[in-house]
Design a protein around this motif. Structure first.
Motif, PDB file in Angstrom:
ATOM      1  N   TYR A 213      96.401  -2.607 -41.431  1.00 55.18           N
ATOM      2  CA  TYR A 213      94.965  -2.600 -41.154  1.00 55.18           C
ATOM      3  C   TYR A 213      94.189  -2.487 -39.985  1.00 55.18           C
ATOM      4  O   TYR A 213      93.337  -1.767 -39.742  1.00 55.18           O
ATOM      5  N   ASP A 214      94.837  -3.111 -38.898  1.00 51.09           N
ATOM      6  CA  ASP A 214      94.393  -2.852 -37.587  1.00 51.09           C
ATOM      7  C   ASP A 214      94.383  -1.354 -36.999  1.00 51.09           C
ATOM      8  O   ASP A 214      93.400  -1.003 -36.376  1.00 51.09           O
ATOM      9  N   LYS A 215      95.599  -0.821 -37.397  1.00 47.46           N
ATOM     10  CA  LYS A 215      95.710   0.546 -37.150  1.00 47.46           C
ATOM     11  C   LYS A 215      94.573   1.271 -37.820  1.00 47.46           C
ATOM     12  O   LYS A 215      94.023   2.356 -37.364  1.00 47.46           O
ATOM     13  N   TYR A 217      91.719   0.503 -38.896  1.00 44.24           N
ATOM     14  CA  TYR A 217      90.440   0.253 -38.543  1.00 44.24           C
ATOM     15  C   TYR A 217      90.034   1.097 -37.152  1.00 44.24           C
ATOM     16  O   TYR A 217      89.318   1.809 -36.895  1.00 44.24           O
ATOM     17  N   GLU A 218      91.337   1.140 -36.503  1.00 46.02           N
ATOM     18  CA  GLU A 218      91.127   1.760 -34.923  1.00 46.02           C
ATOM     19  C   GLU A 218      91.006   3.418 -35.337  1.00 46.02           C
ATOM     20  O   GLU A 218      89.997   3.860 -34.739  1.00 46.02           O
ATOM     21  N   LYS A 244      87.117  -4.742 -42.149  1.00 47.38           N
ATOM     22  CA  LYS A 244      86.993  -6.023 -41.368  1.00 47.38           C
ATOM     23  C   LYS A 244      87.286  -7.120 -42.480  1.00 47.38           C
ATOM     24  O   LYS A 244      87.872  -8.449 -42.004  1.00 47.38           O
ATOM     25  N   MET A 247      90.945  -7.943 -43.137  1.00 47.28           N
ATOM     26  CA  MET A 247      91.546  -8.464 -42.057  1.00 47.28           C
ATOM     27  C   MET A 247      91.312  -9.903 -41.792  1.00 47.28           C
ATOM     28  O   MET A 247      92.169 -10.623 -41.150  1.00 47.28           O
TER      29      MET A 247
END
Length: 249
Positions: A213-215, A217-218, A244, A247
């Motif tokens: 999820y962080d990737k 989002y990036e 968001k 996460m």
């Protein structure tokens, strides 16, 4: 798909040299104004050329391309059919003609006709990567995933690193729910075409499905920063809010 969208058909319009004349009488001034309106766009330019050269295949093919780009698909289709009907003078390679014809059929949602057109093009140019990738896109649209993958792989064999075919392979594996492979292909396409915003969006979707999820989002954030269409940008912002929330859980 002329990409198909992912198809990018080549533009073969000629740059016309412009000569300025000293206009002495009003009649010539009116004639000049008329000619300038003809050349205001590729559509009017090639419409004029086909009127003056009705038996020239290249003129009709270029006019068909211009009409297709303008979204006038029925008219474009008629121009390409005119090219087929005219005696072959060697000015229009079959792969180019059937590539553009297939693009029109695809945009008209006549997918079987698009398949037939691109297959005819491949008879003349069996390893043409753009024809192969266009065919893979329509196979993907029809849910024929294995055939789509095979055609995209053949395109990559003819043109290693072709970003459109890499993207198609990513879409195939996304539909097959193999998100790791999908992400890998989207990464490769992005490395070749870092300036294409859609590449970031596709990668973000695959990464989310892979649980990264962080990737996701990036790359979605980078897509939003690059996208110029306001509707697509709003969609991206909504997707970022969704990520968001995911996460925070």
């Amino acid at each position: 798909m002329k990409k198909v969208k992912e198809n990018n058909s080549d533009s073969r319009f000629f740059l016309m040299p412009v000569t300025f004349f000293l206009l002495i009488i009003a009649a010539l001034a009116v004639l000049s104004y008329t000619r300038n309106t003809i050349y205001e766009s590729h559509v009017t330019l090639w419409a004029d050329v086909t009127k003056r050269s009705p038996n020239k295949r290249r003129a009709h093919e270029n006019y068909g391309q211009a009409l297709s780009t303008a979204g006038r698909y029925n008219e474009a289709l008629q121009e390409f059919k005119t090219v087929i009907a005219l005696k072959d003078d060697g000015s229009v390679p079959p792969r180019d003609l059937y590539r553009e014809l297939g693009v029109v059929y695809f945009r008209m949602a006549l997918y079987q006709d698009a398949i037939s057109a691109w297959q005819k093009g491949l008879q003349a140019a069996p390893y043409d990567p753009s024809l192969l990738n266009n065919l893979s896109i329509v196979m993907l649209h029809e849910g024929r995933l294995d055939e789509a993958a095979a055609d995209a792989q053949m395109a990559l064999a003819s043109a290693p690193g072709m970003p459109q075919a890499l993207n198609t392979m990513g879409q195939v594996y996304l539909m097959k729910k193999d998100f790791k492979k999908a992400s890998s292909y989207f990464y490769q396409a992005l490395e070749v075409e870092p300036h294409v915003a859609q590449r970031y969006w596709n990668l973000a979707l695959a990464l989310e499905q892979a649980g990264q999820y962080d990737k996701a989002y990036e790359y979605a954030n980078r897509y939003a920063a690059m996208e110029t269409d306001p509707v697509a940008r709003r969609r991206a912002y909504g997707y970022l809010e969704h990520l968001k929330q995911v996460m925070r859980r």
